[in-house]
Design a protein around this motif. Structure first.
Motif, mmCIF file in Angstrom:
data_model
loop_
_atom_site.group_PDB
_atom_site.id
_atom_site.type_symbol
_atom_site.label_atom_id
_atom_site.label_comp_id
_atom_site.label_asym_id
_atom_site.label_seq_id
_atom_site.Cartn_x
_atom_site.Cartn_y
_atom_site.Cartn_z
ATOM 1 N N ILE A 1 0.559 -6.225 2.751
ATOM 2 C CA ILE A 1 0.453 -4.873 2.207
ATOM 3 C C ILE A 1 1.618 -3.977 2.608
ATOM 4 C CG2 ILE A 1 -2.079 -5.006 2.218
ATOM 5 C CD1 ILE A 1 -1.933 -3.070 4.675
ATOM 6 N N MET B 1 -5.164 0.053 7.180
ATOM 7 C CA MET B 1 -5.924 -0.602 6.125
ATOM 8 C C MET B 1 -7.272 -1.088 6.643
ATOM 9 S SD MET B 1 -5.467 -1.236 2.920
ATOM 10 C CE MET B 1 -5.805 -2.357 1.556
ATOM 11 N N GLU C 1 0.838 -1.199 0.000
ATOM 12 C CA GLU C 1 0.000 0.000 0.000
ATOM 13 C C GLU C 1 0.875 1.251 0.000
ATOM 14 O OE1 GLU C 1 -3.465 0.659 0.042
ATOM 15 O OE2 GLU C 1 -3.430 -1.383 -0.772
ATOM 16 N N LYS C 2 0.445 2.254 -0.731
ATOM 17 C CA LYS C 2 1.232 3.480 -0.854
ATOM 18 C C LYS C 2 1.361 4.224 0.460
ATOM 19 C CE LYS C 2 0.170 4.233 -5.749
ATOM 20 N NZ LYS C 2 -0.444 5.144 -6.743
ATOM 21 N N HIS C 3 0.343 4.119 1.313
ATOM 22 C CA HIS C 3 0.373 4.879 2.568
ATOM 23 C C HIS C 3 1.319 4.269 3.600
ATOM 24 C CE1 HIS C 3 -2.726 1.775 3.715
ATOM 25 N NE2 HIS C 3 -1.988 1.794 4.822
#
Length: 205
Positions: free
Chosen positions: A85, A46, A31-33
Motif C-alpha cells: 500500500i 492501515m 493508499e492516499k494517506h
C-alpha cells in the motif's frame, strides 16, 4: 524495477536472505494517506483503520546491474491478502515480496541486500559505495533520525562517496571496468586512481 519472473539471479539473492517462506508477487495498491517509501507508518495506519496486520519481509528489484532486496512492510488484509500500500515514485501493478515471519522492526533503518549480476567488477565497487553511504548515514543514533548532520572527515567522505556512486553507475552502464581509464581524466586506470581513493575512504570509516 519489479522482475517479471524469478530467475537465477533472483533465486541466488533469495537464498542469501534465508527466509522460510517462498517469494510471491503481490498487488500494488497505494493508499492516499501514505507517503512515498514510508512503508512502516503507512501499514501501521492501515491496520489501525481497517484491521488486518503488518507483514515484514523483502521487496525485490532487478535492474541491468544488480538484484536488490529492500526491507519492507506490506498490509495483510483481514481476508488474508497481502497488499503493498506504500506509494512509490514509479508506476507498478505488483511487487515481488519475500515474507520474513520472524523479522522485527525497531525503527532503525535496514540496509538493502545487493548482488552483482553483470560480472563487471565496477558494479562490486558500486555496491561497496552504497554500503558505505548507509554505514555513515545510519551510524549510532542516526539510524533513528530523518535529518542527516555530518561534519569533518565524515562529511568529506560522504560527499566523495555520493559523487563516486554516480560515476560508477555511468561506468557500469558503459561496460567499463576497473582497468578502464578513470572517469576523472587523470589518464590512470580507475583501479589505480579513484579505485584507490575508494579503498582509503572505506578504511577510514
Amino acid at each position: 524495477m519489479t522482475p517479471e519472473k524469478i530467475d537465477q539471479d533472483i533465486a541466488r539473492l533469495i537464498s542469501q536472505l534465508k527466509s522460510t517462506e517462498q517469494p510471491i508477487f503481490i498487488p500494488y495498491r497505494p493508499e492516499k494517506h501514505a507517503q512515498i517509501s514510508e512503508c512502516f507508518p503507512a501499514v501501521e495506519k492501515m491496520v489501525s483503520i481497517n484491521q488486518g496486520a503488518m507483514c515484514l519481509g523483502w521487496q525485490i528489484w532487478k535492474t541491468r546491474l544488480l538484484v536488490e532486496a529492500e526491507f519492507h512492510a506490506v498490509w495483510r488484509s483481514p481476508e488474508g491478502e497481502l497488499i503493498d500500500i506504500t506509494p512509490k515514485p514509479i508506476a507498478l501493478q505488483k511487487i515481488l515480496f519475500l515474507p520474513m515471519p520472524h523479522a522485527k522492526y525497531n525503527g532503525a533503518q535496514v540496509d538493502n541486500v545487493r548482488l552483482n549480476t553483470t560480472g563487471n567488477n565496477v558494479v562490486d565497487d558500486f555496491i561497496l559505495v552504497h554500503e558505505a553511504i548507509f554505514k555513515i548515514e545510519n551510524k549510532g543514533e542516526r539510524a533513528h533520525q530523518y535529518e542527516l548532520h555530518l561534519t569533518g572527515m565524515e562529511a568529506k567522505i560522504h560527499a566523495f562517496l555520493q559523487d563516486l556512486r554516480l560515476h560508477l553507475e555511468i561506468m557500469a552502464f558503459q561496460g567499463l571496468t576497473k582497468r578502464s581509464p578513470c572517469f576523472c581524466g587523470s589518464e590512470a586506470k580507475y583501479k589505480n586512481c579513484h579505485g584507490k581513493a575508494l579503498e582509503s575512504a572505506l578504511n577510514a570509516l
